[in-house]
Design a protein around this motif. Structure first.
Motif, PDB file in Angstrom:
ATOM      1  N   SER A 171      -0.830  -1.310   2.723  1.00 36.67           N
ATOM      2  CA  SER A 171      -2.188  -1.821   2.949  1.00 36.67           C
ATOM      3  C   SER A 171      -3.038  -0.796   3.705  1.00 36.67           C
ATOM      4  O   SER A 171      -4.271  -0.842   3.659  1.00 36.67           O
ATOM      5  N   THR A 223       2.715  -5.095   8.798  1.00 33.49           N
ATOM      6  CA  THR A 223       3.920  -4.661   9.514  1.00 33.49           C
ATOM      7  C   THR A 223       3.967  -3.133   9.543  1.00 33.49           C
ATOM      8  O   THR A 223       3.761  -2.489   8.501  1.00 33.49           O
ATOM      9  N   SER A 275       0.286  -4.979  -0.308  1.00 39.74           N
ATOM     10  CA  SER A 275       0.646  -5.436  -1.664  1.00 39.74           C
ATOM     11  C   SER A 275      -0.275  -4.782  -2.689  1.00 39.74           C
ATOM     12  O   SER A 275      -0.784  -5.426  -3.602  1.00 39.74           O
ATOM     13  N   ALA A 287       8.493  -8.106   4.150  1.00 43.34           N
ATOM     14  CA  ALA A 287       7.716  -7.952   5.400  1.00 43.34           C
ATOM     15  C   ALA A 287       6.309  -8.474   5.183  1.00 43.34           C
ATOM     16  O   ALA A 287       5.805  -8.519   4.060  1.00 43.34           O
ATOM     17  N   ARG A 288       5.676  -8.850   6.258  1.00 40.05           N
ATOM     18  CA  ARG A 288       4.303  -9.347   6.183  1.00 40.05           C
ATOM     19  C   ARG A 288       3.310  -8.197   6.115  1.00 40.05           C
ATOM     20  O   ARG A 288       3.589  -7.089   6.581  1.00 40.05           O
ATOM     21  N   THR A 289       2.152  -8.491   5.555  1.00 34.43           N
ATOM     22  CA  THR A 289       1.090  -7.492   5.517  1.00 34.43           C
ATOM     23  C   THR A 289       0.748  -7.052   6.939  1.00 34.43           C
ATOM     24  O   THR A 289       0.585  -7.883   7.830  1.00 34.43           O
ATOM     25  N   PRO A 330       3.288  -9.110  -0.536  1.00 32.65           N
ATOM     26  CA  PRO A 330       3.498  -8.109   0.517  1.00 32.65           C
ATOM     27  C   PRO A 330       4.967  -7.700   0.642  1.00 32.65           C
ATOM     28  O   PRO A 330       5.848  -8.553   0.765  1.00 32.65           O
ATOM     29  N   HIS A 331       5.239  -6.409   0.588  1.00 33.37           N
ATOM     30  CA  HIS A 331       6.578  -5.866   0.811  1.00 33.37           C
ATOM     31  C   HIS A 331       6.469  -4.350   0.888  1.00 33.37           C
ATOM     32  O   HIS A 331       5.428  -3.778   0.554  1.00 33.37           O
TER      33      HIS A 331
END
Length: 259
Positions: free
Chosen positions: A201, A162, A222, A158-160, A229-230
């Protein structure tokens, strides 16, 4: 008036007579005869001219009257047309307003029906921790990245930023820095199990807070021991590290399929 021979004077007739331009000229001619032959001759031409002018003057008056009548008729027609146009525009505006009001009422009723249906729909007791994320690192994967030599959870790509959701209702027991997990949250659920969310984050809850199923509790990041990022997700039998169980089986057993 009539001429009275006995007295030599003019007497008024018993009937009122309106004299036009021609009648007035006749009266002048009669007066000229009474005055004498010379006077009669002098007024003869005037009498003839009056008789000639009378029809022309009468025609002019008639034309003027007809023109005025025509102008009045045109004005009345224009006013009638303007009134009809105004009435038509008003009717059209009222029709448009009524249609808009009906459409708004229909839309409001549709929204209300949808909301009612949504309220009556049974809500899931468990959901996935993020929407649309695929599992990239499975449970118990081996490697030097983990102190135990094996992956204690699963990772979701996933993107930062999310949104991260609590998979079920429960109480927040951990919310803060977790060493290798970076920013992490642990939630105790009503069935006695725990779930953990790492490398965030941002953290949006605090210890002791009650959370509902699917409620956003943080955001993907992250932080900690992470290569990008995940979301690191664990299912546990206790709040502490080392009590992990297979998170895929945990979620699938509660009706949450994972890809």
């Amino acid at each position: 008036m009539a001429f009275n021979r006995a007295s030599g004077k003019l007497s008024r007739s018993t009937r009122s007579i309106r004299l036009g331009t021609a009648a007035a000229a006749v009266a002048v001619g009669v007066a000229g005869v009474v005055a004498g032959p010379a006077a009669a001759a002098e007024h003869k031409n005037t009498f003839s001219e009056a008789l000639a002018i009378a029809p022309s003057l009468a025609g002019h008056v008639a034309d003027q009257a007809a023109a005025q009548k025509s102008a009045a008729a045109e004005k009345a027609a224009a006013e009638k047309k303007a009134a009809a146009k105004k009435a038509a525009e008003k009717k059209a505006a009222e029709k448009k307003a009524a249609a808009k009001k009906a459409a708004e009422k229909k839309a409001a009723a549709k929204r209300e029906d949808a909301e009612r249906a949504n309220r009556s729909k049974p809500r899931p007791s468990v959901v996935a921790p993020i929407t649309g994320g695929d599992v990239t690192t499975p449970y118990k994967s081996g490697g030097q990245m983990w102190s135990s030599g094996k992956h204690s959870g699963i990772d979701f790509a996933a993107r930062t930023g999310t949104p991260v959701k609590s998979v079920a209702a429960g109480t927040v027991v951990t919310a803060g820095w977790g060493g290798a997990y970076g920013n992490n949250i642990v939630v105790k659920h009503n069935d006695g199990t725990y779930t953990q969310y790492g490398h965030l984050s941002a953290i949006g809850v605090s210890v002791g807070q009650q959370v509902g199923v699917g409620q956003e509790i943080g955001k993907v990041g992250s932080t900690g021991n992470s290569t990008g990022p995940h979301l690191h997700f664990e299912a546990r039998t206790a709040a502490t590290y080392g009590s992990d169980m297979d998170p895929v089986d945990y979620l699938r057993g509660k009706g949450v399929p994972l890809s």
